[in-house]
Motif scaffolding. Sequence first.
Motif, short mmCIF file in Angstrom:
data_model
loop_
_atom_site.label_atom_id
_atom_site.label_comp_id
_atom_site.label_asym_id
_atom_site.label_seq_id
_atom_site.Cartn_x
_atom_site.Cartn_y
_atom_site.Cartn_z
N SER A 30 -3.04 -8.24 9.52
CA SER A 30 -3.81 -7.30 8.70
C SER A 30 -3.47 -5.84 9.01
N ALA A 31 -2.65 -5.59 10.03
CA ALA A 31 -2.21 -4.22 10.34
C ALA A 31 -0.94 -3.83 9.59
N GLN A 32 -0.40 -4.72 8.76
CA GLN A 32 0.78 -4.39 7.95
C GLN A 32 0.51 -3.13 7.15
N LYS A 33 1.52 -2.27 7.01
CA LYS A 33 1.40 -1.07 6.20
C LYS A 33 1.88 -1.39 4.78
N TYR A 34 1.04 -1.13 3.81
CA TYR A 34 1.40 -1.32 2.41
C TYR A 34 1.71 0.05 1.82
N ILE A 36 3.68 2.52 -1.37
CA ILE A 36 4.08 2.57 -2.77
C ILE A 36 5.46 3.18 -2.92
N GLY A 37 6.11 2.85 -4.01
CA GLY A 37 7.31 3.52 -4.49
C GLY A 37 8.51 3.62 -3.58
N GLY A 38 9.39 2.66 -3.59
CA GLY A 38 10.70 2.76 -2.99
C GLY A 38 10.82 2.43 -1.52
N VAL A 39 9.74 2.13 -0.86
CA VAL A 39 9.81 1.98 0.58
C VAL A 39 10.65 0.77 1.01
N ALA A 40 10.50 -0.35 0.38
CA ALA A 40 11.21 -1.56 0.83
C ALA A 40 12.71 -1.46 0.59
N ILE A 79 11.53 -4.79 13.13
CA ILE A 79 10.84 -4.31 11.93
C ILE A 79 10.97 -5.36 10.83
N ARG A 80 9.88 -5.64 10.14
CA ARG A 80 9.91 -6.52 8.97
C ARG A 80 9.53 -5.70 7.75
N ILE A 81 10.30 -5.88 6.68
CA ILE A 81 10.04 -5.21 5.41
C ILE A 81 10.06 -6.27 4.33
N ALA A 82 9.07 -6.24 3.46
CA ALA A 82 9.01 -7.21 2.36
C ALA A 82 8.41 -6.53 1.13
N ASP A 83 8.75 -7.04 -0.03
CA ASP A 83 8.15 -6.57 -1.26
C ASP A 83 6.72 -7.10 -1.33
N CYS A 84 5.84 -6.39 -2.00
CA CYS A 84 4.44 -6.82 -2.11
C CYS A 84 4.26 -7.96 -3.10
N GLY A 85 5.31 -8.27 -3.85
CA GLY A 85 5.21 -9.39 -4.77
C GLY A 85 4.94 -8.97 -6.20
N HIS A 86 4.46 -9.90 -7.00
CA HIS A 86 4.25 -9.73 -8.43
C HIS A 86 3.32 -8.54 -8.72
N HIS A 91 7.05 -4.44 -12.70
CA HIS A 91 7.89 -5.24 -11.81
C HIS A 91 9.03 -4.44 -11.17
N GLY A 92 9.42 -3.33 -11.78
CA GLY A 92 10.49 -2.50 -11.23
C GLY A 92 10.04 -1.59 -10.11
N VAL A 93 8.75 -1.47 -9.89
CA VAL A 93 8.22 -0.62 -8.83
C VAL A 93 8.36 -1.34 -7.50
N ASP A 94 8.94 -0.65 -6.54
CA ASP A 94 9.21 -1.25 -5.24
C ASP A 94 8.07 -0.95 -4.26
N ASN A 95 6.94 -1.59 -4.44
CA ASN A 95 5.85 -1.46 -3.48
C ASN A 95 6.17 -2.43 -2.34
N GLY A 96 6.14 -1.92 -1.11
CA GLY A 96 6.54 -2.75 0.01
C GLY A 96 5.50 -2.80 1.10
N ARG A 97 5.71 -3.74 2.01
CA ARG A 97 4.88 -3.84 3.21
C ARG A 97 5.81 -3.83 4.41
N ILE A 98 5.38 -3.16 5.44
CA ILE A 98 6.19 -2.97 6.63
C ILE A 98 5.33 -3.21 7.86
N TRP A 99 5.89 -3.90 8.83
CA TRP A 99 5.19 -4.13 10.08
C TRP A 99 6.18 -4.47 11.17
N LYS A 100 5.72 -4.37 12.40
CA LYS A 100 6.55 -4.71 13.55
C LYS A 100 6.37 -6.19 13.83
N GLU A 101 7.47 -6.90 14.01
CA GLU A 101 7.39 -8.32 14.32
C GLU A 101 6.68 -8.53 15.64
N LEU A 102 5.83 -9.55 15.66
CA LEU A 102 5.08 -9.85 16.88
C LEU A 102 5.90 -10.67 17.84
#
Length: 102
Positions: A30-34, A36-40, A79-86, A91-102
């Motif tokens: 739940s500490a993942q950073k969400y 907007i726009g281009g991060v992933a 570091i883990r980076i993933a798209d936030c999904g649908h 759909h062209g907006v790159d909203n991403g989530r980023i967190w440090k692997e445990l």
Amino acid sequence: MTELGHGRIETVTTYDSNTGEFVVNTPCESAQKYCIGGVANHATQMVVFSKLEINGKYQGVHAFICQIKDADGKICPNIRIADCGHKIGLHGVDNGRIWKEL
């Protein structure tokens, strides 16, 4: 930017006096950073808001500039980076989530 858990910051940064570095840690999913726009896809650095602890003492919330990819676009170690999904209609907006692997 927000954390998945919303409402409180769970990310903790500690100062390592042996290396002179601040170590950022997302201790749970739940500490993942969400973000907007281009991060992933495009970002190489990001600003992370985190609780700061020095020698076990809470110092408040601080902002840290963190490297998430190298100059060649390769994701940095731990570091883990993933798209936030649908996304509805964007759909062209790159909203991403980023967190440090445990």
